[in-house]
Write a protein that holds these residues in place. Sequence first.
Motif, mmCIF file in Angstrom:
data_model
loop_
_atom_site.group_PDB
_atom_site.id
_atom_site.type_symbol
_atom_site.label_atom_id
_atom_site.label_comp_id
_atom_site.label_asym_id
_atom_site.label_seq_id
_atom_site.Cartn_x
_atom_site.Cartn_y
_atom_site.Cartn_z
ATOM 1 N N GLN A 19 0.811 -1.215 0.000
ATOM 2 C CA GLN A 19 0.000 0.000 0.000
ATOM 3 C C GLN A 19 0.848 1.271 0.000
ATOM 4 O O GLN A 19 0.405 2.323 -0.484
ATOM 5 C CB GLN A 19 -0.946 0.001 1.198
ATOM 6 C CG GLN A 19 -1.995 -1.103 1.127
ATOM 7 C CD GLN A 19 -2.837 -1.008 -0.145
ATOM 8 O OE1 GLN A 19 -3.531 -0.021 -0.362
ATOM 9 N NE2 GLN A 19 -2.770 -2.039 -0.981
ATOM 10 N N GLY A 20 2.072 1.185 0.509
ATOM 11 C CA GLY A 20 2.957 2.331 0.476
ATOM 12 C C GLY A 20 3.348 2.699 -0.943
ATOM 13 O O GLY A 20 3.383 3.877 -1.323
ATOM 14 N N GLU A 24 2.321 6.144 -3.043
ATOM 15 C CA GLU A 24 3.353 6.947 -3.683
ATOM 16 C C GLU A 24 3.004 7.209 -5.157
ATOM 17 O O GLU A 24 3.142 8.335 -5.649
ATOM 18 C CB GLU A 24 4.703 6.243 -3.579
ATOM 19 C CG GLU A 24 5.879 7.055 -4.110
ATOM 20 C CD GLU A 24 7.212 6.357 -3.898
ATOM 21 O OE1 GLU A 24 8.203 6.825 -4.468
ATOM 22 O OE2 GLU A 24 7.253 5.353 -3.156
ATOM 23 N N LEU A 25 2.546 6.177 -5.846
ATOM 24 C CA LEU A 25 2.173 6.347 -7.254
ATOM 25 C C LEU A 25 0.973 7.277 -7.394
ATOM 26 O O LEU A 25 0.941 8.149 -8.281
ATOM 27 C CB LEU A 25 1.870 4.986 -7.892
ATOM 28 C CG LEU A 25 1.435 5.029 -9.357
ATOM 29 C CD1 LEU A 25 2.516 5.649 -10.235
ATOM 30 C CD2 LEU A 25 1.082 3.625 -9.855
ATOM 31 N N LEU A 29 0.708 10.861 -9.522
ATOM 32 C CA LEU A 29 -0.242 11.038 -10.622
ATOM 33 C C LEU A 29 -1.327 12.070 -10.338
ATOM 34 O O LEU A 29 -1.980 12.544 -11.276
ATOM 35 C CB LEU A 29 -0.915 9.708 -10.958
ATOM 36 C CG LEU A 29 -0.096 8.729 -11.796
ATOM 37 C CD1 LEU A 29 -0.807 7.395 -11.890
ATOM 38 C CD2 LEU A 29 0.152 9.301 -13.187
ATOM 39 N N ARG A 30 -1.495 12.414 -9.085
ATOM 40 C CA ARG A 30 -2.555 13.351 -8.719
ATOM 41 C C ARG A 30 -2.418 14.651 -9.513
ATOM 42 O O ARG A 30 -1.341 15.242 -9.585
ATOM 43 C CB ARG A 30 -2.515 13.631 -7.219
ATOM 44 C CG ARG A 30 -3.865 14.033 -6.625
ATOM 45 C CD ARG A 30 -3.773 14.130 -5.105
ATOM 46 N NE ARG A 30 -3.317 12.901 -4.477
ATOM 47 C CZ ARG A 30 -4.095 11.873 -4.190
ATOM 48 N NH1 ARG A 30 -5.382 11.914 -4.494
ATOM 49 N NH2 ARG A 30 -3.609 10.794 -3.602
ATOM 50 N N ASP A 31 -3.496 15.055 -10.155
ATOM 51 C CA ASP A 31 -3.563 16.285 -10.953
ATOM 52 C C ASP A 31 -2.770 16.217 -12.261
ATOM 53 O O ASP A 31 -2.699 17.208 -12.988
ATOM 54 C CB ASP A 31 -3.082 17.518 -10.154
ATOM 55 C CG ASP A 31 -3.883 17.720 -8.872
ATOM 56 O OD1 ASP A 31 -5.108 17.482 -8.897
ATOM 57 O OD2 ASP A 31 -3.286 18.100 -7.858
ATOM 58 N N GLU A 187 16.264 6.134 9.293
ATOM 59 C CA GLU A 187 16.104 7.294 10.162
ATOM 60 C C GLU A 187 15.424 8.457 9.449
ATOM 61 O O GLU A 187 15.195 9.504 10.051
ATOM 62 C CB GLU A 187 17.473 7.739 10.686
ATOM 63 C CG GLU A 187 18.121 6.718 11.612
ATOM 64 C CD GLU A 187 19.518 7.110 12.041
ATOM 65 O OE1 GLU A 187 19.737 7.325 13.250
ATOM 66 O OE2 GLU A 187 20.412 7.195 11.171
ATOM 67 N N LEU A 188 15.082 8.274 8.183
ATOM 68 C CA LEU A 188 14.380 9.299 7.420
ATOM 69 C C LEU A 188 12.872 9.161 7.622
ATOM 70 O O LEU A 188 12.365 8.063 7.857
ATOM 71 C CB LEU A 188 14.691 9.149 5.927
ATOM 72 C CG LEU A 188 16.139 9.349 5.486
ATOM 73 C CD1 LEU A 188 16.290 8.965 4.019
ATOM 74 C CD2 LEU A 188 16.584 10.784 5.719
ATOM 75 N N THR A 189 12.152 10.263 7.491
ATOM 76 C CA THR A 189 10.694 10.175 7.451
ATOM 77 C C THR A 189 10.286 9.587 6.109
ATOM 78 O O THR A 189 11.080 9.534 5.152
ATOM 79 C CB THR A 189 10.041 11.560 7.604
ATOM 80 O OG1 THR A 189 10.358 12.356 6.448
ATOM 81 C CG2 THR A 189 10.528 12.257 8.869
ATOM 82 N N ARG A 190 9.039 9.160 6.010
ATOM 83 C CA ARG A 190 8.548 8.621 4.744
ATOM 84 C C ARG A 190 8.672 9.658 3.637
ATOM 85 O O ARG A 190 9.084 9.328 2.522
ATOM 86 C CB ARG A 190 7.090 8.181 4.901
ATOM 87 C CG ARG A 190 6.434 7.720 3.609
ATOM 88 C CD ARG A 190 5.014 7.258 3.851
ATOM 89 N NE ARG A 190 4.269 7.165 2.612
ATOM 90 C CZ ARG A 190 2.996 6.796 2.535
ATOM 91 N NH1 ARG A 190 2.345 6.489 3.629
ATOM 92 N NH2 ARG A 190 2.383 6.737 1.371
#
Length: 216
Positions: A19-20, A24-25, A29-31, A187-190
């Motif tokens: 689902q991650g 992301e995809l 693609l949004r807009d 250690e990074l955020t998503r």
Amino acid sequence: MSAGAATPAPRLVLATHNQGKLAELRDLLRDQVPGLDVDAQVVDAAAVGAPDVLEDGVTFAENALKKARAVAAATGLPAIADDSGLAVAVLGGAPGIFSARWAGAQGDDRANLELLLAQLSDVRDEHRQAAFVCAAALALPGAGAGYREAVELGEMPGTLLREPRGKGGFGYDPILRPEGLDVSCAELTREEKNAISHRGRAFRALLPAIVEALRP
């Protein structure tokens, strides 16, 4: 959408159950495509009953294309697939396509990571270069003049740490320190990871072909 309105039919399948990756995809693609409802029309393999595909290619690109072609053929929809892994310089690019089963069992992240660290225990810091690599592929159903496919590669270069750091991510994330940073991928955020990740770079490179395939 008004009450009682039919849900739009899917227009694009991402050959994954992750689902991650799907989120992301959809964000990419949004807009981008007028009239495309990404939340309803960009779906994962489970949503359309797409088959699982054996990844027996010898490169990331081969595996990604094989999955995309099979899902496009099975669903009659444009399909995207990816394959990715860790390439270590002193190991000649290994684990590579065997990253998820480097220790023998498919998907045993802890065993894979511990084996790799043991194999590199005597390698000096200046020789611990590695990169996450991803191939993203698009395939369209059918054949002939209208048939198109595309593959793009993305990399996230860095250096392998000597012990895991961080609680986020998965796989080898805790031991790869991305180039130019002082933290591991875990250690990074998503959001931070997606901005520089191999998968994000491959998907963004593939975006023009995806948009063209979905253009009304």
